[in-house]
Scaffold this motif. Structure first.
Motif, PDB file in Angstrom:
ATOM      1  N   UNK A   1       0.778  -1.237   0.000  1.00 26.34           N
ATOM      2  CA  UNK A   1       0.000   0.000   0.000  1.00 26.34           C
ATOM      3  C   UNK A   1       0.800   1.273   0.000  1.00 26.34           C
ATOM      4  N   UNK A   2       2.137   1.192   0.079  1.00 24.91           N
ATOM      5  CA  UNK A   2       2.924   2.428   0.144  1.00 24.91           C
ATOM      6  C   UNK A   2       2.788   3.267  -1.126  1.00 24.91           C
ATOM      7  N   UNK A   3       2.522   2.619  -2.259  1.00 20.23           N
ATOM      8  CA  UNK A   3       2.339   3.348  -3.511  1.00 20.23           C
ATOM      9  C   UNK A   3       0.867   3.567  -3.839  1.00 20.23           C
ATOM     10  N   UNK A   4      -0.014   3.107  -2.931  1.00 15.23           N
ATOM     11  CA  UNK A   4      -1.465   3.244  -3.131  1.00 15.23           C
ATOM     12  C   UNK A   4      -2.113   3.895  -1.922  1.00 15.23           C
ATOM     13  N   UNK A   5      -1.355   4.699  -1.207  1.00 15.47           N
ATOM     14  CA  UNK A   5      -1.820   5.191   0.088  1.00 15.47           C
ATOM     15  C   UNK A   5      -2.953   6.208   0.000  1.00 15.47           C
ATOM     16  N   UNK A   6      -3.291   6.649  -1.217  1.00 15.73           N
ATOM     17  CA  UNK A   6      -4.425   7.553  -1.371  1.00 15.73           C
ATOM     18  C   UNK A   6      -5.692   6.829  -1.793  1.00 15.73           C
TER      19      UNK A   6
ATOM     20  N   UNK B   1      -6.126   1.568   1.802  1.00 16.14           N
ATOM     21  CA  UNK B   1      -4.830   1.998   2.321  1.00 16.14           C
ATOM     22  C   UNK B   1      -4.862   3.424   2.860  1.00 16.14           C
ATOM     23  N   UNK B   2      -5.770   4.263   2.353  1.00 17.51           N
ATOM     24  CA  UNK B   2      -5.864   5.619   2.898  1.00 17.51           C
ATOM     25  C   UNK B   2      -6.346   5.596   4.343  1.00 17.51           C
ATOM     26  N   UNK B   3      -7.145   4.572   4.700  1.00 21.01           N
ATOM     27  CA  UNK B   3      -7.570   4.426   6.093  1.00 21.01           C
ATOM     28  C   UNK B   3      -6.396   3.957   6.951  1.00 21.01           C
ATOM     29  N   UNK B   4      -5.664   2.955   6.455  1.00 22.58           N
ATOM     30  CA  UNK B   4      -4.484   2.483   7.168  1.00 22.58           C
ATOM     31  C   UNK B   4      -3.486   3.605   7.396  1.00 22.58           C
ATOM     32  N   UNK B   5      -3.430   4.536   6.453  1.00 26.82           N
ATOM     33  CA  UNK B   5      -2.445   5.621   6.505  1.00 26.82           C
ATOM     34  C   UNK B   5      -2.961   6.870   7.223  1.00 26.82           C
ATOM     35  N   UNK B   6      -4.059   6.750   7.930  1.00 28.08           N
ATOM     36  CA  UNK B   6      -4.654   7.910   8.609  1.00 28.08           C
ATOM     37  C   UNK B   6      -3.639   8.661   9.466  1.00 28.08           C
ATOM     38  N   UNK B   7      -2.775   7.924  10.142  1.00 28.08           N
ATOM     39  CA  UNK B   7      -1.778   8.542  11.013  1.00 28.08           C
ATOM     40  C   UNK B   7      -0.357   8.396  10.458  1.00 28.08           C
ATOM     41  N   UNK B   8      -0.272   8.147   9.153  1.00 30.85           N
ATOM     42  CA  UNK B   8       1.012   8.279   8.468  1.00 30.85           C
ATOM     43  C   UNK B   8       1.922   7.072   8.432  1.00 30.85           C
TER      44      UNK B   8
END
Length: 252
Positions: free
Chosen positions: A128-133, A137-144
């Motif tokens: 998900x690092x290249x799909x973080x938006x 994955x945007x939910x997983x990345x809520x806090x970066x």
């Protein structure tokens, strides 16, 4: 190929993946140095079979002794994706153990500490690092957490060190933190699914922590995995023996 003249540093050695990496290395009779913040925890887990060094990726001056004579580094460090006690909050706005501090800046500190003649730096990143938006994955990345992983990836790619970046899916199997070394050495995935490797951060699914540990060690035996980034999940019927040569040939 790895041999007993090598010395492999495992950062995050007592974590969910790191402890299995240590066990896999020991099972192959390879010298291991465990980098940990908690010496007692590491000693209880690994007994006297590894060289334990106390250090903290957040503080570069604690890494000097850990790096000495190391030929390979496997970095399995991490913290929770969402705020928890592990973030070690000073106050509501200031956490001393957040993803960016540990998996971003901390990984960069370890990269900068590494000697230039290092044979390989293996970094366990994330799907998900290249799909973080994009969902989910945007939910997983809520806090970066994915921002931090990608920061670590880019620091490694720009370092000039020979690297391998591994991007697992959602982790299953374990963690085995409360178990002893004998349990770790015997750990086998409960799943019946095969190992699938891809590139470009395109795979979706679950990944056994045991298979992540396996791939961290196995990739060091194959030059074609040098300076490569790849995804790993479990899917399909699992064969009796994993053909790592065939799997790695897909990414070169």
């Amino acid at each position: 190929m790895l041999d007993n003249s090598d010395l492999i540093l495992v950062a995050g050695a007592t974590g969910g993946v790191g402890q299995l990496v240590v066990a896999k290395l020991l099972d192959n009779n390879l010298p291991v140095r465990a980098l940990t913040r908690n010496k007692n925890k590491a000693k209880q887990m690994f007994e006297d079979r590894v060289n334990i060094v106390v250090g903290d990726l957040r503080y570069p001056d604690t890494l000097t002794s850990a790096i000495e004579n190391v030929t390979h580094i496997i970095c399995c460090t991490g913290t929770t994706a969402f705020p928890s006690q592990r973030w070690d909050f000073v106050n509501f706005f200031d956490a001393k153990n957040s993803p960016q501090i540990v998996e971003g800046e901390g990984v960069k500190n370890l990269i900068l500490a590494a000697t230039k003649n290092l044979k390989r730096f293996v970094f366990v990143s994330s799907s998900g690092v290249l799909r973080k938006d994009s969902l989910p994955f945007n939910i997983l990345n809520t806090f970066g957490v994915l921002d931090a992983k990608l920061y670590g990836e880019n620091a490694l790619k720009n370092s000039g060190l020979p690297y391998t970046i591994i991007r697992p899916g959602r982790l299953i199997d374990g963690p085995y933190t409360s178990y002893d070394l004998n349990t770790l050495l015997r750990a086998k995935t409960d799943g019946k699914k095969a190992v699938v490797i891809g590139t470009g951060d395109t795979l979706n699914g679950e990944t056994s922590r045991i298979d992540v540990a396996n791939v961290c060690v196995e990739c060091l035996n194959y030059e074609l995995t040098i300076n490569q980034s790849f995804d790993i999940i479990n899917s399909g019927k699992r064969p009796e023996v994993i053909d790592w040569q065939q799997l790695f040939s897909q990414i070169s």
